[in-house]
Write an enzyme that holds these catalytic residues in place. Structure first.
Site: not given
Ligand SMILES: [Zn+2]
Lengths: 110, 351
Positions: B167-168, B171, B182, B191, B264, B269
């Site tokens: 996942h990272e 990004h 974002y 996300e 957030d 998220h």
């Molecule tokens: Zn993320």
């Protein structure tokens, strides 16, 4: 637009502090803390304002990208008899220790 | 850089216009600034140059170039070098997990889509583990990936979950392609796409078909003390955890439950649950390995220059359908599955 000074914060000010974002973002982990100026002594208000002043130079507009956490400070106050509101956001890496302390533990008493 | 941001940062332009009409002079000035900011986001400027300062040399095509560092519980990056490409296991679980997981993610993007790392040009994969003290997060900072050890109470170390490491890295891929902003819906798409390629990496590694996978993000990341399976569920958003301390997984699975919040970055998220479920529905309807067809459609969409960096769900959904038709045919089962998936989660595709 380049506002680097706090607005005048009267006794009806409410400050909300939270830590936002992250890949494991869960609303409960943001642990928002609300501070009502009406419940605070002069000394405590000064304490909060001092923390906010320290946040100004390190605040950024676009924060949180790609799961980087950030602190969010929301100010609700009255200006010219109108409700007014600001949000200051500070990347976690740049957050002053005093802000983290205030978020975690709240105000010192006395 | 503006230190103060009016609440308007997260609210739609029509509300901003009202602030300009009624607010105080300062509010008006700030609202105007925000509008300008919003407007500046419209055209997609294309991939930003990744700004690695002293970036290590890229790998050869098909070969990752990994460098794992140890922050030794401090919050300074990149930390002490522990394991570089081709070096033996260190015996430090976090170091070795990060090394393996970044290799698996590189392999997935290369094998499935012919993509050579984050920027498509062999960008070195730099990971730092043991970041901070009991740090309960993992992130991409524009140059490298960073992993905390977790507090041990709620979270275990973040390198344990392959899909979280992937996942990272994803990004970074998104940043060098559509660069979805974002906040709000474009942030939730950012996300969701990271979750999609995160779980696809894991499914590819395990050789799972769509119907065999658990579709969880961060499975095995929560300790035994927490009542929960993972951070998020793509199959059933809102069902990943229900715990006295953490509360209940708030992710919506349908547009009718879309969360409007200033937290957030506008719930990036949270609302990612909606496109997450759309992907899951499309992938399971198409069947077989999810990375082959559903994943390919999402990947093609991410690389489509028509995808603006402030895309909302409907715009993204429309482009996935366009891509599905282009690759598999107008009347293909794949295109039908994609259209039905978005319809099921309540995202209306612009005709
Ligand atoms: Zn993320």
């Amino acid at each position: 637009m380049n506002q680097r000074t706090l607005p005048p914060l009267g006794p009806d000010t409410v400050v909300r502090l939270s830590r936002q974002g992250g890949v494991a973002a869960m609303p409960r982990l943001a642990a928002p803390r609300e501070i009502q100026f009406s419940d605070c002594s002069e000394d405590q208000r000064g304490q909060v304002c001092a923390v906010l002043e320290r946040c100004l130079p390190v605040a950024e507009r676009a924060v949180g990208g790609a799961d980087q956490r950030f602190f969010q400070v929301e100010l609700r106050y009255r200006e010219a008899n109108q409700p007014s509101e600001w949000i200051i956001t500070v990347p976690e890496q740049r957050a002053p220790g005093e802000l983290v302390e205030l978020w975690k533990r709240g105000l010192r008493t006395g | 850089m503006t230190p103060f941001r009016p609440v308007a940062g997260f609210i739609p332009p029509y509300l901003l216009d009202r602030i300009i009409e009624r607010g105080s002079e300062r509010q008006r000035a700030c609202a105007r600034g925000t509008l300008q900011h919003v407007r500046q986001l419209r055209p997609n400027p294309g991939p930003p140059g990744l700004q690695a300062r002293q970036a290590p040399a890229p790998g050869r095509p098909g070969q990752p170039q990994r460098h794992i560092h140890d922050a030794e519980q401090r919050m300074e990056l990149p930390g002490v070098p522990r394991r570089s490409e081709g070096q033996a296991e260190t015996g430090d679980a976090a170091v070795d997990e990060a090394y393996e997981a970044l290799g698996d993610t590189y392999r997935f993007f290369w094998d499935a889509y012919g993509r050579d790392s984050i920027d498509g040009r062999g960008f070195a994969l730099i990971g730092t583990v043991h970041y901070g003290d009991g740090y309960e997060n993992a992130f991409w900072n524009g140059e490298q990936m960073v992993f905390g050890d977790g507090d041990g109470e709620i979270f275990q170390r973040f390198t344990r979950a392959l899909e979280v490491v992937a996942h990272e890295l994803a990004h970074g891929v998104i940043e060098s392609e559509a660069a979805l902003v974002y906040v709000n819906q474009s942030g939730a798409l950012n996300e969701s796409i990271s979750d999609v390629f995160g779980v696809l990496t894991k499914q590819y590694r395990l050789g799972q078909r769509a119907d065999q996978a658990d579709w969880l993000v961060g499975a095995g990341l929560l300790t035994e003390r927490v009542r929960g399976r993972a951070l998020r569920s793509m199959a059933e958003p809102g069902s990943a955890y229900d715990d006295p301390l953490l509360g209940r997984d708030p992710q919506p699975a349908h547009m009718r439950d879309f969360i409007v919040t200033r937290d957030d970055n506008g719930g990036v998220h949270l609302n990612s649950g909606i496109p997450n479920r759309a992907f899951y529905l499309a992938a399971t309807a198409i069947g077989g390995p999810a990375w082959e067809r559903a994943g390919r459609i999402w990947y093609d969409t991410l690389l489509d220059r028509r995808l603006p960096n402030d895309a909302d769900f409907a715009t993204f959904a429309g482009l996935t359908l366009t891509q599905a038709r282009a690759r598999f045919g107008d009347a293909s089962a794949e295109a039908r599955a994609v259209a039905e998936a978005w319809q099921t989660v309540g995202v209306e595709i612009d005709p």
